[in-house]
Scaffold this motif. Structure first.
Motif, mmCIF file in Angstrom:
data_model
loop_
_atom_site.group_PDB
_atom_site.id
_atom_site.type_symbol
_atom_site.label_atom_id
_atom_site.label_comp_id
_atom_site.label_asym_id
_atom_site.label_seq_id
_atom_site.Cartn_x
_atom_site.Cartn_y
_atom_site.Cartn_z
ATOM 1 N N MET A 1 0.845 -1.201 0.000
ATOM 2 C CA MET A 1 0.000 0.000 0.000
ATOM 3 C C MET A 1 0.873 1.242 0.000
ATOM 4 N N LYS A 2 0.558 2.170 -0.912
ATOM 5 C CA LYS A 2 1.281 3.447 -0.940
ATOM 6 C C LYS A 2 0.333 4.567 -0.514
ATOM 7 N N ILE A 3 0.792 5.375 0.446
ATOM 8 C CA ILE A 3 -0.055 6.436 0.991
ATOM 9 C C ILE A 3 0.627 7.787 0.797
ATOM 10 N N ILE A 4 -0.097 8.750 0.226
ATOM 11 C CA ILE A 4 0.371 10.139 0.300
ATOM 12 C C ILE A 4 -0.217 10.733 1.576
ATOM 13 N N VAL A 5 0.670 11.189 2.454
ATOM 14 C CA VAL A 5 0.261 11.849 3.694
ATOM 15 C C VAL A 5 0.520 13.337 3.510
ATOM 16 N N THR A 6 -0.484 14.186 3.759
ATOM 17 C CA THR A 6 -0.217 15.628 3.759
ATOM 18 C C THR A 6 -0.028 16.076 5.205
ATOM 19 N N GLY A 7 0.882 17.025 5.409
ATOM 20 C CA GLY A 7 1.121 17.508 6.776
ATOM 21 C C GLY A 7 1.821 16.481 7.655
ATOM 22 N N GLY A 8 2.604 15.630 7.041
ATOM 23 C CA GLY A 8 3.270 14.556 7.793
ATOM 24 C C GLY A 8 4.427 15.017 8.664
ATOM 25 N N VAL A 17 2.862 8.876 10.071
ATOM 26 C CA VAL A 17 3.911 8.402 9.145
ATOM 27 C C VAL A 17 4.714 7.281 9.815
ATOM 28 N N ARG A 18 5.092 7.470 11.058
ATOM 29 C CA ARG A 18 5.857 6.424 11.764
ATOM 30 C C ARG A 18 5.043 5.131 11.860
ATOM 31 N N LEU A 19 3.759 5.262 12.181
ATOM 32 C CA LEU A 19 2.904 4.071 12.299
ATOM 33 C C LEU A 19 2.746 3.371 10.951
ATOM 34 N N ALA A 20 2.461 4.141 9.903
ATOM 35 C CA ALA A 20 2.207 3.540 8.578
ATOM 36 C C ALA A 20 3.453 2.807 8.073
ATOM 37 N N LEU A 21 4.629 3.404 8.275
ATOM 38 C CA LEU A 21 5.868 2.725 7.856
ATOM 39 C C LEU A 21 6.059 1.440 8.657
ATOM 40 N N VAL A 27 5.277 5.481 2.123
ATOM 41 C CA VAL A 27 4.706 6.776 2.486
ATOM 42 C C VAL A 27 5.399 7.903 1.736
ATOM 43 N N VAL A 28 4.582 8.749 1.098
ATOM 44 C CA VAL A 28 5.076 9.986 0.499
ATOM 45 C C VAL A 28 4.476 11.123 1.324
ATOM 46 N N ALA A 50 11.183 3.083 2.464
ATOM 47 C CA ALA A 50 9.811 3.238 1.966
ATOM 48 C C ALA A 50 9.263 4.642 2.205
ATOM 49 N N TYR A 51 10.148 5.580 2.600
ATOM 50 C CA TYR A 51 9.682 6.934 2.944
ATOM 51 C C TYR A 51 10.263 7.978 1.997
ATOM 52 N N THR A 52 9.399 8.869 1.490
ATOM 53 C CA THR A 52 9.841 9.976 0.635
ATOM 54 C C THR A 52 9.246 11.272 1.172
#
Ligand code: NAD
Ligand code: TYD
Length: 338
Positions: A1-8, A17-21, A27-28, A50-52
């Motif tokens: 699963m790839k998630i764009i997070v805004t305000g991360g 972000v820490r939880l999703a990774l 995570v982007v 996996a983090y950008t």
């Protein structure tokens, strides 16, 4: 699963972000790095494969559109916002721009690229003040009081309209007051902890009997994570902490836990339009996802105080520069309260 997070790079976004990774997602993180955005909050995952990180504004339609087109995420989780009521009272314009225009820009990209999931992170403040002993379920009327909560109510309604009109698979979450590590010390709990550490006055607005329902940040993030998998498109989910307390009780607990006396408490002029009480039912998210808050307020507050104690360098850095100007602007002219 790839998630764009805004305000991360903010308080809740960085915890998510820490939880999703940790849960195995890619995570982007799209963040403008306003005064509240801080890449130090993500130091532990900065090199994660996996983090950008993408430095940008959610109001920038081209950037948002290009990013969504290039990444083709499975979900957008939208935290980015101007999140503080007092700042929105001093100057409503950033809240209007980011919370309304920014959300619109993201929704347009979600519509254009037929994103499979869009989680819009809203707040219990959209319901406004709720007289005791009532509590809001998801059908409760919206009655926001501050420029912040009105901008969140507007973006919340806009997000839902994209589901109704275009079928964009939007889920709206409305959480209660969060607390925990990495919260910017403009909000009640970290401000009082940091002032107590420095033996500075603890400014309590009005009579201090306003009630908030406190939710530990990691419990909030677990609820959102559960809703990515189990939430139903077009639905609203309240997320509360089942820990309702008057502000003055929160302040007294902080003083007791930091070994300071109540002589530090200062009653100051009330916030204009101050909501007296927030209260919500989280029965729906519990029933549909099996989620429940796991961190009691006593435990969460102890963890939070310990984190601020151990991370005095982080606190010093975020309190330098602009923070002092904001603090003077918000507090210096507050005449004595009740
Ligand atoms: P925060 O102020 O700590 O972080 C906001 C983040 O958004 C920062 O990293 C900031 O740089 C980024 N940002 C701001 N404007 C941006 C823009 N135009 N483009 C890109 N990034 C931008 O906020 P928070 O407390 O973590 O809150 C996150 C979300 O949760 C918000 O939508 C807020 O309304 C909602 N919420 C917060 C609470 C709470 O108690 N803090 C409770 C319920 C809901
Ligand atoms: P806050 O953390 O700003 O969250 P919100 O306004 O979104 O609920 O404030 C929580 C409560 O604490 C709110 O009733 C206002 C009150 N408060 C004070 O009494 N003194 C302060 O210095 C701050 C920042 C908040």
């Amino acid at each position: 699963m790839k998630i764009i997070v805004t305000g991360g790079a903010g308080f809740i976004g960085s915890a998510f972000v820490r939880l999703a990774l940790a849960e195995g997602a890619r995570v982007v993180n799209l963040d403008k790095l306003t005064y509240a955005g801080n890449l130090e909050n993500l130091a532990a995952v900065a090199e994660h494969p996996a983090y950008t990180f993408v430095h940008g504004d959610i109001c920038d339609a081209k950037l948002v559109n290009d990013l969504v087109a290039a990444e083709k995420p499975d979900a957008v989780v939208h935290f980015a916002a101007e999140s503080h009521v007092d700042r929105s009272i001093l100057d409503p314009s950033p809240a209007f721009e980011t919370n309304l225009r920014g959300t619109f820009t993201l929704l347009e990209a979600a519509r254009a690229h037929r994103l499979p999931r869009f989680i819009h992170v809203s707040t219990d403040e959209v319901y406004g003040s709720i007289p005791f002993p009532g509590e809001a379920d998801e059908n409760f009327p919206l009655n926001p009081s501050s420029p912040y909560s009105a901008s969140k109510a507007g973006s919340d309604l806009l997000a839902r309209s994209y589901f109704t009109t275009y079928g964009t698979p939007v889920i709206v979450t409305r959480a209660s007051n969060n607390y925990g590590p990495y919260q910017f010390p403009e909000k009640l709990i970290p401000l009082m902890i940091s002032n107590a550490f420095e033996d500075r006055a603890l400014p309590v607005y009005g009579d201090g009997m306003q009630v908030r329902d406190w939710l530990y940040v990691d419990d909030h993030c677990r609820a959102i994570h559960a809703l990515i998998a189990k939430g139903r498109a077009g639905e609203i989910y309240n997320i509360g902490g089942s820990a309702a307390l008057a502000n003055i009780d929160v302040v007294r607990r902080i003083l007791a836990a930091t070994g300071k006396t109540e002589s530090l408490i200062r009653s100051v002029a009330d916030r204009p339009g101050h909501d007296r009480r927030y209260a919500l039912s989280s029965a729906k998210v519990m029933r549909e996802t099996g989620w429940a808050p796991t961190v009691s307020f006593d435990d969460g507050l102890a963890r939070t105080i310990a984190w601020y104690c151990e991370n005095s360098g982080w606190v010093e850095r975020v309190k330098s520069g602009d923070y002092r100007a904001y603090y003077a602007r918000n507090y210096d002219d507050r005449h004595a309260g009740v």
